[in-house]
Design a protein around this motif. Structure first.
Motif, PDB file in Angstrom:
ATOM      1  N   ASP A  79      40.255  16.370  45.960  1.00  0.00           N
ATOM      2  CA  ASP A  79      40.665  18.010  46.587  1.00  0.00           C
ATOM      3  C   ASP A  79      40.781  18.794  45.437  1.00  0.00           C
ATOM      4  N   LEU A  88      36.026  23.713  47.610  1.00  0.00           N
ATOM      5  CA  LEU A  88      37.087  23.637  48.868  1.00  0.00           C
ATOM      6  C   LEU A  88      37.976  24.818  48.418  1.00  0.00           C
ATOM      7  N   ASN A  89      38.032  25.619  49.629  1.00  0.00           N
ATOM      8  CA  ASN A  89      38.944  26.907  49.501  1.00  0.00           C
ATOM      9  C   ASN A  89      40.432  26.326  49.407  1.00  0.00           C
ATOM     10  N   ALA A  91      43.156  28.044  50.413  1.00  0.00           N
ATOM     11  CA  ALA A  91      44.113  28.427  51.480  1.00  0.00           C
ATOM     12  C   ALA A  91      43.798  27.556  52.579  1.00  0.00           C
ATOM     13  N   LYS A  92      42.498  27.120  52.820  1.00  0.00           N
ATOM     14  CA  LYS A  92      42.273  26.425  54.054  1.00  0.00           C
ATOM     15  C   LYS A  92      42.639  25.041  53.831  1.00  0.00           C
ATOM     16  N   ALA A  93      42.732  24.668  52.625  1.00  0.00           N
ATOM     17  CA  ALA A  93      43.077  23.305  52.381  1.00  0.00           C
ATOM     18  C   ALA A  93      44.557  22.930  52.444  1.00  0.00           C
ATOM     19  N   TRP A  94      45.234  24.150  52.183  1.00  0.00           N
ATOM     20  CA  TRP A  94      46.677  24.194  52.233  1.00  0.00           C
ATOM     21  C   TRP A  94      47.237  24.411  53.801  1.00  0.00           C
ATOM     22  N   ALA A  95      46.428  25.286  54.542  1.00  0.00           N
ATOM     23  CA  ALA A  95      46.690  25.547  55.964  1.00  0.00           C
ATOM     24  C   ALA A  95      46.488  24.354  56.833  1.00  0.00           C
ATOM     25  N   SER A  96      45.483  23.495  56.357  1.00  0.00           N
ATOM     26  CA  SER A  96      45.253  22.127  56.897  1.00  0.00           C
ATOM     27  C   SER A  96      45.999  20.855  56.556  1.00  0.00           C
ATOM     28  N   ARG A  98      45.958  19.244  53.556  1.00  0.00           N
ATOM     29  CA  ARG A  98      45.188  18.688  52.383  1.00  0.00           C
ATOM     30  C   ARG A  98      45.946  18.623  51.117  1.00  0.00           C
TER      31      ARG A  98
END
Length: 115
Positions: A79, A88-89, A91-96, A98
């Protein structure tokens, strides 16, 4: 699975990207804070400082961070490499879940520009 060398290279590239940033991104990265990045799947931690818009890695140690850094990241090596390469974005990885980011409220508010 990314290797420690690939993760270290990704942190170096991220540091270079932050150093070249302009405007709000540069201002957000211009903190002087202790920093740790725990690579979960390799069970190793890079420790150092975020200073003047650069990430300075001072130590690499097995296991989770030995000391509580002011800014703490935790993620899988793949990641980290994918985020720095643009696949890999953050913000999206943090929100999910990961990617985990822990910091004081003031630092989180300032770092949100990087998200």
């Amino acid at each position: 699975m990314a290797t420690m060398e690939e993760c270290r290279s990704a942190l170096d590239r991220l540091s270079d990207n932050l150093a070249r940033a302009k405007g709000d991104v540069h201002a957000a990265a211009a903190l002087d804070r202790s920093l740790s990045c725990h690579i979960i799947d390799l069970d190793s931690t890079f420790a150092g400082r975020l200073r003047n818009g650069r990430i300075e890695v001072h130590d690499t140690a097995p296991g989770p961070p030995r000391e509580k850094a002011q800014i703490r990241l935790a993620m899988r090596g793949d990641d980290l490499v994918s985020m720095v390469d643009g696949g890999l974005n953050f913000a999206k990885a943090w929100a999910s879940g990961r990617v985990k980011l822990e910091a004081g409220l003031r630092d989180l508010l300032r770092l949100r520009t990087l998200l």
